[in-house]
Design an enzyme around this catalytic site. Structure first.
Site, PDB file in Angstrom:
ATOM      1  N   ASP A 193       0.833  -1.194   0.000  1.00 46.26           N
ATOM      2  CA  ASP A 193       0.000   0.000   0.000  1.00 46.26           C
ATOM      3  C   ASP A 193       0.871   1.248   0.000  1.00 46.26           C
ATOM      4  O   ASP A 193       2.071   1.199   0.315  1.00 46.26           O
ATOM      5  CB  ASP A 193      -0.887   0.027   1.256  1.00 46.26           C
ATOM      6  CG  ASP A 193      -2.187  -0.744   1.069  1.00 46.26           C
ATOM      7  OD1 ASP A 193      -2.505  -1.086  -0.077  1.00 46.26           O
ATOM      8  OD2 ASP A 193      -2.863  -0.997   2.072  1.00 46.26           O
TER       9      ASP A 193
ATOM     10  N   LYS B  21      -3.013   3.680  -3.204  1.00 43.73           N
ATOM     11  CA  LYS B  21      -3.960   4.698  -3.665  1.00 43.73           C
ATOM     12  C   LYS B  21      -3.546   6.035  -3.073  1.00 43.73           C
ATOM     13  O   LYS B  21      -3.456   6.192  -1.867  1.00 43.73           O
ATOM     14  CB  LYS B  21      -5.379   4.335  -3.222  1.00 43.73           C
ATOM     15  CG  LYS B  21      -5.927   3.059  -3.857  1.00 43.73           C
ATOM     16  CD  LYS B  21      -7.344   2.789  -3.381  1.00 43.73           C
ATOM     17  CE  LYS B  21      -7.940   1.576  -4.092  1.00 43.73           C
ATOM     18  NZ  LYS B  21      -7.228   0.326  -3.774  1.00 43.73           N
TER      19      LYS B  21
ATOM     20  N   MET C  80     -10.816   8.166   8.539  1.00 44.20           N
ATOM     21  CA  MET C  80     -11.097   8.783   7.231  1.00 44.20           C
ATOM     22  C   MET C  80     -12.231   9.808   7.327  1.00 44.20           C
ATOM     23  O   MET C  80     -13.063   9.915   6.420  1.00 44.20           O
ATOM     24  CB  MET C  80     -11.446   7.708   6.192  1.00 44.20           C
ATOM     25  CG  MET C  80     -10.325   6.706   5.968  1.00 44.20           C
ATOM     26  SD  MET C  80     -10.756   5.384   4.806  1.00 44.20           S
ATOM     27  CE  MET C  80     -11.900   4.414   5.810  1.00 44.20           C
TER      28      MET C  80
END
Length: 486
Positions: free
Chosen positions: A35, A57, A171
């Site tokens: 990641d 990402k 998040m």
């Protein structure tokens, strides 16, 4: 051997937070699929021969879709015995690990899942916040503040408020105003404590304390963990109980996971970044000259080591250590002496100061032969000085050094409180790796390194009284104490 994929939770940043099983798999993998939120400090532990595939990402950049990542894992598993999917935090906590496991199982591939430390727990813990605390919260909830395809956050807000539990939000930075309003409208006191921890366990980690009514107005950057509830009002400052709490130190010598200085600095609470300025490479001749010298070791009276790198190269070429029985050994520095000790090799001469000039001064006059295995390019103080004392000196290339790939960004380099320079070559390499960055404080190992730093314009240069781990630790602790009180 059956082919398999292991989903490994890497934790939220600090490499010390990966589990033992996760570390074992990472180090024995054929390929690691990583990641974006995998700290470079952890990647350094991945063996050099292991291929690293970046599927992270990144905000504002074209990234692989989840379907594409699933397909890539299946493809790699078909041609490799062990593929490690290294995921930030825990694979099954908002990490889409379930989707990857499902895709792999449907493709008939064996899977292992290794849980990881989530930022949902590490963030509050590092900020001194227990998510549960007797009399304040009997449990906690973890929710996402951002849903796939911007789906609405249609939680049962009244149930969340009525639970009386600590609420941990991942998040949620972009939607924090909506989240706060929803909780207040559902009956939560606007004065409820809120803590936000940015970049948990990374160099940039920062904690902000506010209230539910004020969280929308404080500046926050992603990624961040938000903690809402009465426990968020607690602050148990365990990090500040150590002598080097939060002191950011960059160590420039070649990476070694068992580096004693790095380990002992961390024990004192320092945030240590092993970001080598130089990398040790094989000798330019493939080791031919060193092998030839070791084959003729009976012809030498002295063997001189000026670095632990030379020790490892010589031991590798010396297939029977008994062949060194007749040779006297000199070395510079306790690190070099420790490297010899790990191979049960003693040292006959170590100068009081860990520089070449001191070795020359301490070395006896004579007429025999001396072998000096060292880097391809090095200072000639030692060979010239010992030859002047009557010895015949053979300088043999044992390894070469190149400027390393920067392990941290320019912004991260500017954040460091202290940089430890272990040789003059690390000064030159640092300037090339981080152009325009001037260390706030620098520790130099040796007068030559200190002189190079001063000529480069570094104002705060410090040297330990003793160039040993203990001597450097004493210097760093004294320096930190003086900075804290200034």
């Amino acid at each position: 051997m059956s082919r398999r994929v292991a989903l490994v939770g890497a934790g939220p940043g600090d490499p010390g937070l990966i589990t033992l099983r996760g570390f074992e798999l990472m180090c024995s993998a054929d390929v690691v699929v990583a990641d974006f939120l995998i700290d470079e400090r952890l990647k350094q532990h991945i063996p050099r021969h292991v291929r690293i595939v970046d599927v992270g990402k990144r905000p504002g950049r074209n990234s692989m879709s989840q379907d594409a990542i699933n397909a890539e894992l299946v493809r790699l598993a078909q041609t490799h015995n062990l593929v490690v999917r290294l995921k930030g935090g825990d694979p099954f906590l908002f990490g889409r690990g379930g989707e990857e496991v499902d895709a792999l199982l449907r493709a008939g591939i064996s899977v292992e899942v290794v849980p990881g430390v989530s930022s949902a727990l590490a963030g509050p813990a590092f900020a001194g916040i227990p998510v549960t605390h007797r009399g304040l919260a009997d449990g906690f909830l973890v929710i996402t503040g951002h849903r796939h395809a911007d789906a609405p956050l249609d939680y049962d807000w009244r149930s969340l408020v009525g639970s009386g539990l600590t609420i941990v939000i991942l998040m949620g930075v972009a939607h924090r105003k909506f989240i706060a309003q929803s909780l207040i409208e559902a009956g939560m006191d606007p004065a409820t404590p809120v803590a936000a921890i940015e970049s948990v366990a990374w160099l940039e980690e920062r904690s902000i304390r506010t209230t539910l009514a004020g969280v929308a107005d404080v500046a926050l950057s992603s990624p961040a963990v938000m903690v809402v509830g009465r426990t968020a009002g607690l602050e148990l400052p365990w990090k500040r109980s150590t002598t080097l709490a939060g002191f950011k130190i960059q160590l420039l010598r070649p990476f070694d996971p068992s580096d004693e200085l790095a380990l002992r600095l961390r024990d004192r609470g320092a945030l240590v970044v092993q970001a080598p300025a130089i990398e040790v490479q094989d000798p330019s001749d493939g080791g031919a000259a060193l092998r030839s010298a070791i084959a003729a070791i009976q012809e030498y009276d002295w063997l001189i080591f000026t670095s632990k790198n030379a020790v490892e190269r010589v031991v590798k070429e010396c297939h029977d250590l008994r062949s060194l029985a007749h040779v006297k050994i000199a070395c510079i520095g306790t690190g070099t002496q420790a490297a010899l000790g790990r191979h049960r090799i003693g040292c006959d001469l170590m100068p009081p100061d860990f520089v070449g000039e001191s070795l020359v001064e301490s070395f006896p006059p004579g007429q025999g032969r001396v072998l000096l295995p060292r880097a391809r390019v090095g200072r000639d103080v030692v060979p010239h000085g010992i030859r002047a004392k009557g010895w015949s000196v053979d300088v043999v290339e044992a390894y070469q050094v190149d400027i390393g790939t920067p392990r941290i960004t320019l912004d991260q380099a500017r954040m460091m409180d202290l940089v430890i320079f272990t040789a003059a070559s690390t000064v030159d390499a640092y300037r090339q790796q981080y152009p325009g960055v001037m260390p706030k404080y620098a520790v130099a190992i040796g007068s030559v390194t200190a002189s190079r730093l001063r000529s480069a314009g570094v104002e705060s240069v410090h040297m330990a009284r003793e160039f040993s781990v203990d001597g450097i630790l004493e210097l760093v602790e004294n320096l930190h104490a003086s900075i804290e009180t200034s």
